[in-house]
Scaffold this active site. Structure first.
Site, short mmCIF file in Angstrom:
data_model
loop_
_atom_site.label_atom_id
_atom_site.label_comp_id
_atom_site.label_asym_id
_atom_site.label_seq_id
_atom_site.Cartn_x
_atom_site.Cartn_y
_atom_site.Cartn_z
N ASN A 12 1.16 -1.16 0.04
CA ASN A 12 0.41 -0.28 -0.05
C ASN A 12 0.85 1.07 0.40
O ASN A 12 1.38 1.57 0.70
CB ASN A 12 -1.00 -0.10 1.12
N TRP A 13 1.10 1.37 -1.25
CA TRP A 13 1.40 3.06 -1.62
C TRP A 13 1.13 3.91 -0.56
O TRP A 13 2.26 5.49 -0.77
CB TRP A 13 2.26 3.23 -2.76
N LYS A 14 0.02 3.86 -0.35
CA LYS A 14 -0.51 5.87 -0.16
C LYS A 14 -0.43 6.38 0.04
O LYS A 14 -0.27 6.03 -1.74
CB LYS A 14 0.17 5.48 1.98
N HIS A 95 -9.86 0.82 4.69
CA HIS A 95 -8.30 0.70 5.45
C HIS A 95 -8.48 2.00 6.46
O HIS A 95 -9.14 2.70 6.17
CB HIS A 95 -7.22 1.36 4.90
N GLU A 97 -7.33 4.32 7.72
CA GLU A 97 -6.93 5.64 7.42
C GLU A 97 -8.48 6.15 7.12
O GLU A 97 -8.88 7.57 7.23
CB GLU A 97 -5.47 6.44 6.75
N GLU A 165 -5.85 -5.46 9.90
CA GLU A 165 -4.79 -4.64 10.38
C GLU A 165 -4.64 -4.13 11.84
O GLU A 165 -5.61 -2.56 11.61
CB GLU A 165 -4.66 -3.24 9.33
N GLY A 171 1.95 1.79 10.60
CA GLY A 171 3.02 2.89 10.77
C GLY A 171 3.63 3.30 11.81
O GLY A 171 4.53 4.23 12.01
N SER A 210 3.54 -2.59 10.24
CA SER A 210 4.68 -2.17 10.96
C SER A 210 5.07 -3.71 10.16
O SER A 210 6.23 -4.53 11.22
CB SER A 210 4.69 -2.28 12.04
N GLY A 231 3.10 -1.46 4.65
CA GLY A 231 3.05 0.19 3.96
C GLY A 231 3.87 0.33 3.13
O GLY A 231 4.50 0.73 2.95
N GLY A 232 4.78 1.18 4.79
CA GLY A 232 6.00 2.04 4.70
C GLY A 232 7.09 0.90 3.90
O GLY A 232 7.92 1.37 3.51
#
Ligand code: PEP
Length: 249
Positions: A12-14, A95, A97, A165, A171, A210, A231-232
């Site tokens: 997930n590149w956000k 998600h 977010e 998640e 994150g 994470s 993600g990151g």
């Protein structure tokens, strides 16, 4: 891992990267991975370019959200059919977010998931508890409620995917214990099998929050963990590929 399921490592590149960076990252992943399928989910504006670059590769391309309607007066939104048209095959929905920043509830996620299925996209529905909910012993009931409220009929047979998640792990560099991850995945599997029958035994259940190369081996080895939503670490090709390599043979 669940026997018989080929794992999926989804990135997930956000809201990151310009065109050049997106192309460079995608190119670095083009060869895919040995033991797992790879999926990358760039921001909307890069999907067309990245999907074109990935044509003929073993890497699928998805989106991070879609609207529930097919078309119409929805300023700033993008429909599932539009995503399919530009080369996406998957879409992340619900998600945390989106749930937090855009007020999306289970009913909204359900409607978007139905739209994704109608358009021929494979939905990845995200569920997970907040830290306060876990500390209050409510994690299982929160996740079960999200599953019950956001998954439509047709999801399992269409290859729909669920990602656990925990909100507090996204994150932050923190993860639940391996025992807690395995327990939640077992709870989710049971809830899905109870509702949808034996077909849900092969539904991919991803863990997200994470995940990085240093913890991927132990997380990917857990029962009922059929891959990861990353993600990151998905923004660094070597890290993303290292996570895919951590999947047991
Ligand atoms: C995510 O946002 O889906 C996620 C898992 O992020 P991170 O890996 O950075 O925790």
């Amino acid at each position: 891992m669940t026997p018989g399921i080929r794992p999926l490592i989804a990135g997930n590149w956000k809201m990151n990267g310009n065109q050049r960076e997106a192309a460079r990252l995608a190119e670095a992943l083009r060869d895919g991975a040995e033991n797992a399928d790879l999926l990358i989910c760039p921001p909307f504006v890069h999907i067309h370019q990245v999907a074109a670059l990935m044509l003929g590769s073993r890497v699928a391309v998805g989106a991070q959200d879609c609207h529930a309607a097919h078309h119409g007066a929805h300023t700033g939104d993008v429909s599932a059919a539009m995503l399919r048209d530009v080369g996406a095959t998957h879409v992340i929905l619900g998600h945390s977010e989106r749930r937090t920043n855009h007020g999306e509830n289970d009913a909204a996620v359900l409607a978007k998931t139905e739209a994704a299925l109608t358009a021929g996209l494979i939905p990845i529905i995200c569920v997970g508890e907040t830290e306060a909910e876990r500390l209050s012993g409510l994690a299982d009931s929160v996740v079960e409620k999200q599953l019950a409220g956001s998954i439509p009929y047709g999801f399992i047979t269409a290859g729909g995917i669920v990602a656990y998640e925990p909100v507090w792990a996204i994150g932050t560099g923190r993860t639940p214990t391996e025992r807690d991850i395995a327990a939640m995945h077992s709870t989710m599997r049971s809830a899905l099998v109870e509702r949808f029958g034996p077909a849900a035994r092969t539904t991919r259940l991803l863990y997200g929050g994470s995940v990085k190369p240093s913890n991927a081996v132990s997380i990917m080895a857990l029962a009922d963990v059929d891959g990861a939503l990353v993600g990151g670490a998905s923004l660094v090709a070597e890290d993303f590929l290292a996570i895919a390599k951590a999947v047991p043979e």
